[in-house]
Design a protein around this motif. Structure first.
Motif, PDB file in Angstrom:
ATOM      1  N   GLU A 156      17.499   8.540   8.515  1.00 49.42           N
ATOM      2  CA  GLU A 156      16.969   8.446   7.153  1.00 49.42           C
ATOM      3  C   GLU A 156      15.615   9.128   7.053  1.00 49.42           C
ATOM      4  O   GLU A 156      14.794   9.027   7.971  1.00 49.42           O
ATOM      5  CB  GLU A 156      16.818   6.945   6.799  1.00 49.42           C
ATOM      6  N   GLY A 157      15.380   9.805   5.928  1.00 51.05           N
ATOM      7  CA  GLY A 157      14.072  10.411   5.684  1.00 51.05           C
ATOM      8  C   GLY A 157      14.168  11.558   4.697  1.00 51.05           C
ATOM      9  O   GLY A 157      15.255  11.962   4.282  1.00 51.05           O
ATOM     10  N   LYS A 158      13.020  12.095   4.351  1.00 45.09           N
ATOM     11  CA  LYS A 158      12.962  13.151   3.335  1.00 45.09           C
ATOM     12  C   LYS A 158      13.702  14.408   3.806  1.00 45.09           C
ATOM     13  O   LYS A 158      13.385  14.959   4.863  1.00 45.09           O
ATOM     14  CB  LYS A 158      11.499  13.482   3.022  1.00 45.09           C
TER      15      LYS A 158
ATOM     16  N   ASN B 205       0.817  -1.218   0.000  1.00 48.50           N
ATOM     17  CA  ASN B 205       0.000   0.000   0.000  1.00 48.50           C
ATOM     18  C   ASN B 205       0.846   1.261   0.000  1.00 48.50           C
ATOM     19  O   ASN B 205       0.335   2.361  -0.022  1.00 48.50           O
ATOM     20  CB  ASN B 205      -0.961   0.001   1.197  1.00 48.50           C
ATOM     21  N   HIS B 206       2.173   1.075   0.028  1.00 46.58           N
ATOM     22  CA  HIS B 206       3.050   2.244  -0.031  1.00 46.58           C
ATOM     23  C   HIS B 206       3.561   2.496  -1.441  1.00 46.58           C
ATOM     24  O   HIS B 206       4.413   3.339  -1.647  1.00 46.58           O
ATOM     25  CB  HIS B 206       4.237   2.062   0.913  1.00 46.58           C
TER      26      HIS B 206
ATOM     27  N   ARG C 156      14.149  14.034  19.347  1.00 45.17           N
ATOM     28  CA  ARG C 156      13.787  15.081  18.388  1.00 45.17           C
ATOM     29  C   ARG C 156      13.726  14.538  16.962  1.00 45.17           C
ATOM     30  O   ARG C 156      12.794  14.834  16.206  1.00 45.17           O
ATOM     31  CB  ARG C 156      14.788  16.241  18.476  1.00 45.17           C
ATOM     32  N   PHE C 157      14.738  13.748  16.583  1.00 41.77           N
ATOM     33  CA  PHE C 157      14.760  13.181  15.234  1.00 41.77           C
ATOM     34  C   PHE C 157      13.660  12.136  15.069  1.00 41.77           C
ATOM     35  O   PHE C 157      13.003  12.067  14.029  1.00 41.77           O
ATOM     36  CB  PHE C 157      16.146  12.587  14.936  1.00 41.77           C
ATOM     37  N   GLU C 158      13.460  11.342  16.116  1.00 44.81           N
ATOM     38  CA  GLU C 158      12.436  10.298  16.072  1.00 44.81           C
ATOM     39  C   GLU C 158      11.037  10.909  15.974  1.00 44.81           C
ATOM     40  O   GLU C 158      10.211  10.496  15.152  1.00 44.81           O
ATOM     41  CB  GLU C 158      12.569   9.452  17.340  1.00 44.81           C
ATOM     42  N   GLN C 159      10.790  11.941  16.790  1.00 45.99           N
ATOM     43  CA  GLN C 159       9.468  12.556  16.807  1.00 45.99           C
ATOM     44  C   GLN C 159       9.170  13.311  15.514  1.00 45.99           C
ATOM     45  O   GLN C 159       8.019  13.424  15.104  1.00 45.99           O
ATOM     46  CB  GLN C 159       9.334  13.489  18.023  1.00 45.99           C
TER      47      GLN C 159
ATOM     48  N   THR D 285       5.447   3.415  10.788  1.00 47.71           N
ATOM     49  CA  THR D 285       4.778   4.712  10.672  1.00 47.71           C
ATOM     50  C   THR D 285       4.941   5.346   9.292  1.00 47.71           C
ATOM     51  O   THR D 285       4.476   6.464   9.069  1.00 47.71           O
ATOM     52  CB  THR D 285       5.313   5.709  11.719  1.00 47.71           C
ATOM     53  N   GLN D 286       5.598   4.646   8.378  1.00 45.33           N
ATOM     54  CA  GLN D 286       5.913   5.202   7.051  1.00 45.33           C
ATOM     55  C   GLN D 286       4.734   5.950   6.424  1.00 45.33           C
ATOM     56  O   GLN D 286       4.851   7.103   6.033  1.00 45.33           O
ATOM     57  CB  GLN D 286       6.377   4.078   6.110  1.00 45.33           C
ATOM     58  N   SER D 287       3.576   5.289   6.335  1.00 47.97           N
ATOM     59  CA  SER D 287       2.448   5.892   5.620  1.00 47.97           C
ATOM     60  C   SER D 287       1.725   6.952   6.453  1.00 47.97           C
ATOM     61  O   SER D 287       0.822   7.630   5.967  1.00 47.97           O
ATOM     62  CB  SER D 287       1.458   4.817   5.175  1.00 47.97           C
TER      63      SER D 287
END
Ligand code: GDP
Ligand code: MG
Length: 160
Positions: A87-89, A2-3, A35-38, A154-156
């Motif tokens: 990792e992330g946008k 679904n991603h 902070r990064f996680e949230q 939590t990706q989506s």
């Protein structure tokens, strides 16, 4: 999955983030990670290491010859560093925004350096300043096998 239409390649951007010895000694590990996680970024590599002088000099190679270089590398080797890959946008650029300016007294409140630091030589945290340095620093501090590939549950909910 679904991603299929959600997670573009940019959500895979990686930055090297390190809590320097002052941050570890001051008990800031959990605050910084939170902070990064949230924010929604994903931790894919982490270790505690007292870096040797070779690693410290390689890490800060761009500053070799500057007046603060010896102090900087001595300080980095003086104690525990929490080395991480997040990792992330746009994690490289936004990670720098979260960290704040190099001089903590010029860092906005709400940033890590703005909230907790005063002196430049005790600014607690490192973040890669661009894609090339991120790639170089991750390769310097981590073996490929020390980086975890996984999709966050939590990706989506973080990415549309
Ligand atoms: P950063 O990318 O914001 O961490 O800053 P730089 O890459 O320019 O410098 C690396 C680190 O060297 C900084 O985080 C500071 O801890 C230290 N540093 C940079 N400039 C100075 C300076 O003018 N004086 C001192 N004492 N330390 C500095
Ligand atoms: Mg830098």
């Amino acid at each position: 999955s679904n991603h299929a239409f959600a997670a573009g390649p940019s959500t895979k951007e990686r930055s090297f983030i390190a809590i320097k010895p002052d941050g570890v000694h001051r008990g800031m590990i959990s605050n910084i990670i939170s902070r990064f996680e949230q924010k929604g970024y994903k931790l894919v590599g982490i270790k505690v290491i007292v870096p040797g002088m070779d690693l410290a000099k390689a890490h800060y190679a761009e500053h070799e010859g500057k007046p603060f270089f010896n102090k900087l590398t001595s300080f980095l080797t003086s104690g525990p560093v929490v080395a991480m890959v997040w990792e992330g946008k746009e994690v490289i650029k936004y990670g720098r925004t979260m960290i704040g300016a190099t001089n903590p007294l010029a860092s906005a409140p709400g940033t890590i350096r703005g909230d907790f630091c005063v002196d430049m030589g005790r600014n607690m945290i490192h973040g890669s300043d661009g894609p090339e340095s991120a790639q170089r620093e991750i390769a310097l501090w981590f073996q490929p096998s020390e980086i975890a590939e996984y999709e966050s549950a939590t990706q989506s909910w973080v990415y549309e």
